[in-house]
Design a protein around this motif. Sequence first.
Motif, PDB file in Angstrom:
ATOM      1  N   SER A   1     -10.081  10.952 -11.654  1.00  0.00           N
ATOM      2  CA  SER A   1      -9.420  11.463 -10.457  1.00  0.00           C
ATOM      3  C   SER A   1     -10.168  11.083  -9.192  1.00  0.00           C
ATOM      4  N   GLY A   2     -11.486  10.914  -9.321  1.00  0.00           N
ATOM      5  CA  GLY A   2     -12.266  10.488  -8.158  1.00  0.00           C
ATOM      6  C   GLY A   2     -11.908   9.082  -7.722  1.00  0.00           C
ATOM      7  N   ASP A   3     -11.642   8.182  -8.719  1.00  0.00           N
ATOM      8  CA  ASP A   3     -11.239   6.808  -8.393  1.00  0.00           C
ATOM      9  C   ASP A   3      -9.870   6.790  -7.721  1.00  0.00           C
ATOM     10  N   VAL A   4      -8.947   7.606  -8.236  1.00  0.00           N
ATOM     11  CA  VAL A   4      -7.615   7.674  -7.646  1.00  0.00           C
ATOM     12  C   VAL A   4      -7.692   8.221  -6.223  1.00  0.00           C
ATOM     13  N   ALA A   5      -8.521   9.264  -6.045  1.00  0.00           N
ATOM     14  CA  ALA A   5      -8.685   9.856  -4.710  1.00  0.00           C
ATOM     15  C   ALA A   5      -9.285   8.847  -3.743  1.00  0.00           C
ATOM     16  N   ALA A   6     -10.240   8.032  -4.221  1.00  0.00           N
ATOM     17  CA  ALA A   6     -10.853   7.017  -3.356  1.00  0.00           C
ATOM     18  C   ALA A   6      -9.832   5.967  -2.946  1.00  0.00           C
ATOM     19  N   LEU A   7      -8.965   5.587  -3.895  1.00  0.00           N
ATOM     20  CA  LEU A   7      -7.948   4.582  -3.599  1.00  0.00           C
ATOM     21  C   LEU A   7      -6.922   5.119  -2.605  1.00  0.00           C
ATOM     22  N   THR A   8      -6.358   6.287  -2.899  1.00  0.00           N
ATOM     23  CA  THR A   8      -5.345   6.849  -2.001  1.00  0.00           C
ATOM     24  C   THR A   8      -5.936   7.179  -0.637  1.00  0.00           C
ATOM     25  N   GLY A   9      -7.199   7.627  -0.632  1.00  0.00           N
ATOM     26  CA  GLY A   9      -7.866   7.918   0.639  1.00  0.00           C
ATOM     27  C   GLY A   9      -8.019   6.671   1.483  1.00  0.00           C
ATOM     28  N   TYR A  10      -8.399   5.553   0.847  1.00  0.00           N
ATOM     29  CA  TYR A  10      -8.553   4.295   1.591  1.00  0.00           C
ATOM     30  C   TYR A  10      -7.213   3.832   2.140  1.00  0.00           C
ATOM     31  N   LEU A  11      -6.167   3.919   1.319  1.00  0.00           N
ATOM     32  CA  LEU A  11      -4.846   3.460   1.756  1.00  0.00           C
ATOM     33  C   LEU A  11      -4.340   4.271   2.950  1.00  0.00           C
ATOM     34  N   SER A  12      -4.504   5.582   2.889  1.00  0.00           N
ATOM     35  CA  SER A  12      -4.009   6.435   3.979  1.00  0.00           C
ATOM     36  C   SER A  12      -4.836   6.293   5.246  1.00  0.00           C
ATOM     37  N   GLU A  13      -6.126   5.958   5.093  1.00  0.00           N
ATOM     38  CA  GLU A  13      -6.999   5.836   6.265  1.00  0.00           C
ATOM     39  C   GLU A  13      -6.904   4.463   6.931  1.00  0.00           C
ATOM     40  N   ASN A  14      -6.579   3.430   6.151  1.00  0.00           N
ATOM     41  CA  ASN A  14      -6.617   2.071   6.696  1.00  0.00           C
ATOM     42  C   ASN A  14      -5.232   1.462   6.929  1.00  0.00           C
TER      43      ASN A  14
ATOM     44  N   PRO B   1       0.810  -1.231   0.000  1.00  0.00           N
ATOM     45  CA  PRO B   1       0.000   0.000   0.000  1.00  0.00           C
ATOM     46  C   PRO B   1       0.842   1.280   0.000  1.00  0.00           C
ATOM     47  N   ALA B   2       1.948   1.292   0.758  1.00  0.00           N
ATOM     48  CA  ALA B   2       2.801   2.482   0.806  1.00  0.00           C
ATOM     49  C   ALA B   2       3.478   2.728  -0.542  1.00  0.00           C
ATOM     50  N   LEU B   3       3.975   1.653  -1.166  1.00  0.00           N
ATOM     51  CA  LEU B   3       4.597   1.789  -2.478  1.00  0.00           C
ATOM     52  C   LEU B   3       3.604   2.329  -3.499  1.00  0.00           C
ATOM     53  N   ILE B   4       2.383   1.809  -3.445  1.00  0.00           N
ATOM     54  CA  ILE B   4       1.346   2.276  -4.371  1.00  0.00           C
ATOM     55  C   ILE B   4       0.986   3.733  -4.083  1.00  0.00           C
ATOM     56  N   TYR B   5       0.790   4.061  -2.822  1.00  0.00           N
ATOM     57  CA  TYR B   5       0.361   5.404  -2.424  1.00  0.00           C
ATOM     58  C   TYR B   5       1.394   6.452  -2.847  1.00  0.00           C
ATOM     59  N   TYR B   6       2.649   6.214  -2.496  1.00  0.00           N
ATOM     60  CA  TYR B   6       3.675   7.207  -2.822  1.00  0.00           C
ATOM     61  C   TYR B   6       4.000   7.217  -4.312  1.00  0.00           C
ATOM     62  N   GLY B   7       3.829   6.068  -4.952  1.00  0.00           N
ATOM     63  CA  GLY B   7       4.022   6.024  -6.397  1.00  0.00           C
ATOM     64  C   GLY B   7       2.996   6.870  -7.123  1.00  0.00           C
TER      65      GLY B   7
END
Length: 473
Positions: free
Chosen positions: A221-234, A95-101
């Motif tokens: 961009s909404g899909d990307v925001a949903a993904l990054t939001g989930y990763l950072s929250e969970n 998740p961190a690799l994906i988020y920061y990538g």
Amino acid sequence: MSTELKKPSLAYSLFLLIMVISIIAIGMLVFQASIQIMLFITLLTIIPFVMKLGYSYQRLEMEIFTSMQKALQPSIILLAVGILIGSWIASGTVPALIYYGIQSISPKFFLVTTLLFCSIVSLATGSSWATLGTAGIAMMGVGQSLGIPVGVTAGAIISGAYFGDKLSPLSDSTNLSSAVVGADLMTHIKHMLWSTTPAYIITAIIFTIMGLKYGQHSANSGDVAALTGYLSENFHLGIIPFIPVAILFALLISKQPAITSIFIGALAGAVTAILYQGVAISDIFTIFYDGYSVESGIEEVNTLLQRGGLTSMLSLVALFLFALGVGGLLQKSGVLEVMIKALTSRIKSQGMLVFFTIITAYFTLAMGGAFSFSAVMTGTLMKPLYDKFNLSPENLSRIIEDTATQSCSLVPWTASGLFTAAALGVSPFIYVPFCFLAMLTPIFSLIFGITGFTMKEKRSGGGTSHPADILVS
């Protein structure tokens, strides 16, 4: 009284090969059967035909099991990687690799960045498998989140991973290719630059152009925001989740055994998951076995994170076993040798020699199911012909790497093909069209063979080296 063994004729060998290909192709294409069951049926079907050459069933059974033993080490590596993937998702590493990538890579230059990143990792570790199982997994996640087709992303990852693998002095394939033909390791690596460098530059240009195209149609961009939001929250992100990556790379660079290195990397992920992500110890063992499971309500998240586990690799282990069994029978019966000798007997020129070397490498890779088999068979069978044409052994070792090394992940039933499909979660039939480096490099090898450019001749007592040798020295 023992039965005398017969050498198969060219016609009989061709018949057996056509039968093998037909059974697998008809089962998969007409009846949509799995390749595992078709290989198993093929294995049992060809046994009586090989017995007609004088082999007893007991001897063939022993040969099948001996061949399958070659699958033991890579199979355990596959299982360990399955555990690693699940562990690294739970630890927050993936998740961190994906988020920061996602945060740092421009969609327009994602593909060429992926190519370069995987090239560097593979050069440093000397292992395409380590690159695919770490950087590859992360870049697949980033690519999916950016809306890049999975086959294209996988093609960039594989091209980078095998570029570094073939040019790294730490690589097993690089050492084997040079050793089997008697070439000096560093001379072999320098000689590969002639065919690999132009192919790599063209590959980088292609991925840059494709990236500019796909970058304009990236995911909502909404899909990307949903993904990054989930990763950072969970998940707890930051630098801690990268510790398992550092540990694994340190072990691989120091040339520790792959199996123990990967499992230690998985254990490091488990410790991180327990202490940093708050995962229960009992859940870790479930993740080790069945992989990471999540029901987020977000399709992108579920696709990226519901992966890994020992069980995810079992079907691939079965595929590898049956493929090696079939390859072992064809090798032991002499079918492969007869076919190759029939081809090489027609060689009359240097260009034809290189062409048949390329064909031999691909043929033995497909039939033997492993790069090592292809390298040994191609090197052994073709080296006398290179001596006859007064060509230095690094010409042969270069072609082996340009073909068998770079294409071993493109054949679904080889160890590398199985591992690549499992690690990246993409069928070879989807990523093969985008593995441009593997397609382009043999073309340069063939051009050099026809023109003679870079084809080094053996040095005589008072003679001079080939001009190409001077240029790369």
